[in-house]
Design a protein around this motif. Structure first.
Motif, mmCIF file in Angstrom:
data_model
loop_
_atom_site.group_PDB
_atom_site.id
_atom_site.type_symbol
_atom_site.label_atom_id
_atom_site.label_comp_id
_atom_site.label_asym_id
_atom_site.label_seq_id
_atom_site.Cartn_x
_atom_site.Cartn_y
_atom_site.Cartn_z
ATOM 1 N N GLU A 195 -3.402 6.510 -11.948
ATOM 2 C CA GLU A 195 -2.970 5.909 -10.651
ATOM 3 C C GLU A 195 -3.466 4.617 -10.240
ATOM 4 O O GLU A 195 -2.835 3.505 -9.946
ATOM 5 C CB GLU A 195 -3.167 6.922 -9.541
ATOM 6 C CG GLU A 195 -2.688 6.548 -8.146
ATOM 7 C CD GLU A 195 -3.155 7.627 -7.025
ATOM 8 O OE1 GLU A 195 -3.108 7.037 -5.916
ATOM 9 O OE2 GLU A 195 -3.516 8.540 -7.415
ATOM 10 N N SER A 206 -1.405 4.671 -1.750
ATOM 11 C CA SER A 206 -1.594 5.848 -2.377
ATOM 12 C C SER A 206 -1.466 7.041 -1.443
ATOM 13 O O SER A 206 -0.739 8.175 -1.954
ATOM 14 C CB SER A 206 -2.755 6.080 -3.076
ATOM 15 O OG SER A 206 -2.998 5.180 -4.290
ATOM 16 N N TRP A 210 1.569 9.804 -1.543
ATOM 17 C CA TRP A 210 1.375 11.278 -1.684
ATOM 18 C C TRP A 210 2.014 12.016 -0.489
ATOM 19 O O TRP A 210 2.580 13.085 -0.533
ATOM 20 C CB TRP A 210 0.056 11.657 -1.773
ATOM 21 C CG TRP A 210 -0.277 13.041 -1.890
ATOM 22 C CD1 TRP A 210 -0.879 13.992 -0.956
ATOM 23 C CD2 TRP A 210 -0.124 13.781 -3.140
ATOM 24 N NE1 TRP A 210 -0.990 15.197 -1.501
ATOM 25 C CE2 TRP A 210 -0.452 15.020 -2.814
ATOM 26 C CE3 TRP A 210 0.558 13.354 -4.382
ATOM 27 C CZ2 TRP A 210 -0.386 15.920 -3.856
ATOM 28 C CZ3 TRP A 210 0.702 14.516 -5.352
ATOM 29 C CH2 TRP A 210 0.175 15.673 -4.932
#
Length: 247
Positions: A195, A206, A210
């Motif tokens: 990532e 991020s 998510w």
């Protein structure tokens, strides 16, 4: 003049094919021997080369005959039509390649191919393109759109996608061992490394990514590969366990 057998030997065109060309009037021999064997001259050999060339461009024999017989024929337009045909065929092949790669990646993740699931994927990627783009515009900033383009695509065969597919497959394989198992924690570590390698150090992006991935509804709107909710929750729990131990 040379015999039909010699023409076949020099050009690789079979005697049977040359006879067929004669029969349909595409390539007539210059003459025949007393025994009735076909003979070809220099002009016929040049015409045969032209026929072979046009065949490689996917012209039919009927089209080739028209092109060679009509000196006023619009060659540019014919070539343009053939180019359009090649472009369309190329697009079909690319779509087929994409679907095959998707099937292969699906098999890697699931250990099997589910036709109904594949059909669902096809509809998701093709029919909902406008909805997918609208959702991404609303949910992510312009800068984040560039990062979204780096996400793995199940229908691609690039090294990054293959690794993500492999990591997900390994997660599903070892889930029964628990979030604290050595195998799972090793996979989670690589996922976090991957990532960072892909998106850089952007915790805000991020986290937003998510959030979308954690929601089945939003994942569908975003056009993400569908992952079972239990797998999503397992990855989240395993990641939290890893991060606690990493402090």
């Amino acid at each position: 003049m040379i015999s039909i057998k010699e023409v076949a030997k020099q050009t690789g065109v079979t005697v049977r094919t040359l006879r067929h060309y004669d029969h349909i009037g595409l390539l007539k021999p210059l003459g025949k021997t007393e025994g009735g064997h076909r003979l070809y001259g220099e002009d016929e050999m040049k015409k045969l080369q032209g026929i072979q060339f046009l065949k490689t461009l996917r012209f039919s024999l009927a089209e080739i005959k028209d092109l060679l017989d009509d000196n006023t024929h619009d060659w540019y337009m014919e070539l343009q039509n053939q180019l359009n045909y090649c472009i369309n065929e190329k697009q079909k092949l690319e779509q087929m390649e994409s679907l095959i790669r998707g099937l292969m990646n699906e098999f890697t993740i699931e250990g099997k191919n589910d036709l109904s699931h594949i059909q669902q994927l096809i509809r998701m990627y093709e029919d909902n393109s406008h909805e997918r783009e609208r959702f991404r515009q609303e949910r992510f900033t312009e800068k984040e759109h560039e990062l979204l383009d780096l996400l793995p695509n199940i229908n691609n065969g690039d090294p990054d996608t293959i690794e993500w597919v492999s990591l997900l497959a390994q997660i599903k394989k070892h889930m029964n061992k628990g979030v604290d198992s050595t195998e799972i924690q090793s996979i989670i570590r690589r996922m976090l490394e991957k990532e960072k390698e892909t998106f850089g150090n952007d915790p805000q992006f991020s986290e937003k990514l998510w959030e979308v991935r954690s929601s089945q509804e939003e994942s569908k709107k975003a056009g993400f590969y569908p992952i079972e909710q239990e797998v999503i929750e397992f990855v989240e729990e395993a990641t939290n366990f890893y991060l606690k131990g990493d402090k």
